[in-house]
Write a protein that holds these residues in place. Sequence first.
Motif, PDB file in Angstrom:
ATOM      1  N   ALA A 168       0.762  -1.140  -0.376  1.00  0.00           N
ATOM      2  CA  ALA A 168       0.048   0.214   0.082  1.00  0.00           C
ATOM      3  C   ALA A 168       1.171   0.754  -0.019  1.00  0.00           C
ATOM      4  N   ASN A 169       1.779   1.825   0.571  1.00  0.00           N
ATOM      5  CA  ASN A 169       3.044   1.832   0.390  1.00  0.00           C
ATOM      6  C   ASN A 169       3.932   2.199   0.049  1.00  0.00           C
ATOM      7  N   GLY A 170       3.521   1.257  -1.315  1.00  0.00           N
ATOM      8  CA  GLY A 170       4.902   1.560  -2.858  1.00  0.00           C
ATOM      9  C   GLY A 170       5.782   0.870  -2.139  1.00  0.00           C
ATOM     10  N   LYS A 171       6.300  -0.074  -1.695  1.00  0.00           N
ATOM     11  CA  LYS A 171       7.997  -0.441  -0.750  1.00  0.00           C
ATOM     12  C   LYS A 171       7.645  -2.176  -1.727  1.00  0.00           C
ATOM     13  N   HIS A 172       8.716  -2.617  -2.428  1.00  0.00           N
ATOM     14  CA  HIS A 172       8.868  -3.968  -3.171  1.00  0.00           C
ATOM     15  C   HIS A 172       9.271  -4.753  -1.126  1.00  0.00           C
ATOM     16  N   ILE A 173       9.129  -6.073  -1.615  1.00  0.00           N
ATOM     17  CA  ILE A 173       8.466  -6.920  -0.145  1.00  0.00           C
ATOM     18  C   ILE A 173       9.667  -8.325  -1.465  1.00  0.00           C
TER      19      ILE A 173
END
Length: 325
Positions: free
Chosen positions: A86-91
């Motif tokens: 939701a916060n645009g972070k790759h995981i």
Amino acid sequence: MKEIKWAVLGCGVIANEMAVALQKNGKNIYAVGNRTHEKAAAFAEKYGIGKVYDDFHEMFTDPEVDVIYITTPHNTHLGFMKEAIANGKHILVEKSITLNSDELDEAIALAKEKGVIIGEAMTIYHMPIYKELKKILDSGRLGRVNLITMNFGSFKEYNMKNRFFNRNLAGGAMLDIGVYALSFIRWFFDSKPDQLLSQVKPAPTGVDEQAGLLLTNQEGQMASVMLSLHSKQPKRGMVSCENGFIEIMEYPRAWEAKITDASTGESEIIKAGDNADALAYELADMERAINGEASAMHLDYTKDVMDLMTSFRRTWGYTYPEEEK
């Protein structure tokens, strides 16, 4: 090219390995978060990490963070994945990436919307030996892959509070060790298995302690798997082909393989990579994916394996509390 900044969620064994691996790749963790702030602070001091969050949720909104390695228990993954996406972070998510296929499908759909990369920390897709063996098989030298046999067993004491047998921590052989065997099979199979048979033995807590699996795909390739959390076995995989066979020991982090020619009986040892660098290979491939080589993380294989694990557990009638809500 912009420097990719990593944050890690959790401070356990895998997080420690990740810190060392990233340093091997010439980088350092940018930030760390943990439920217990004191543990995060100690972890940061140990590895020279500059940023520690008072509240680990701040990690997900930190504009400096590009990618988060989620190392927490299986049953916490989806919530953290959704917050990161939701916060645009790759995981990059420790295996098993989610509890089941529905969770993974939800995460994949959200990631597609946000344009972020999801990767599972599955060593088999990143160790150099597997990439080398794939080249050998693609050359046709050994002929078609027909059969794969897998073993993975470790002896865990019946401590029902530890994660291995604890249903509330998503314990059980399938998600803990079966994920490796099925990932190995998917790497060498031409397609996802679509015919499944199995037997299972429950632990006293109701999770899967021991299982035998049989799998076949549409090309007629077959595989057998024996898993146990209460009986020691070698970590062994064998790929049987028309013109020979490949034997791999310690296969989750393998660095060598033995190839035997069927006609002559002669064997050779193929070596590539180092088992001590397993996480370094994963992190490097994740950065390649972030930089545009999305296939480097093999999310399609991760999806296939999750579908298989979910299917087996549903056949057994085994669920976790999160799946019963």
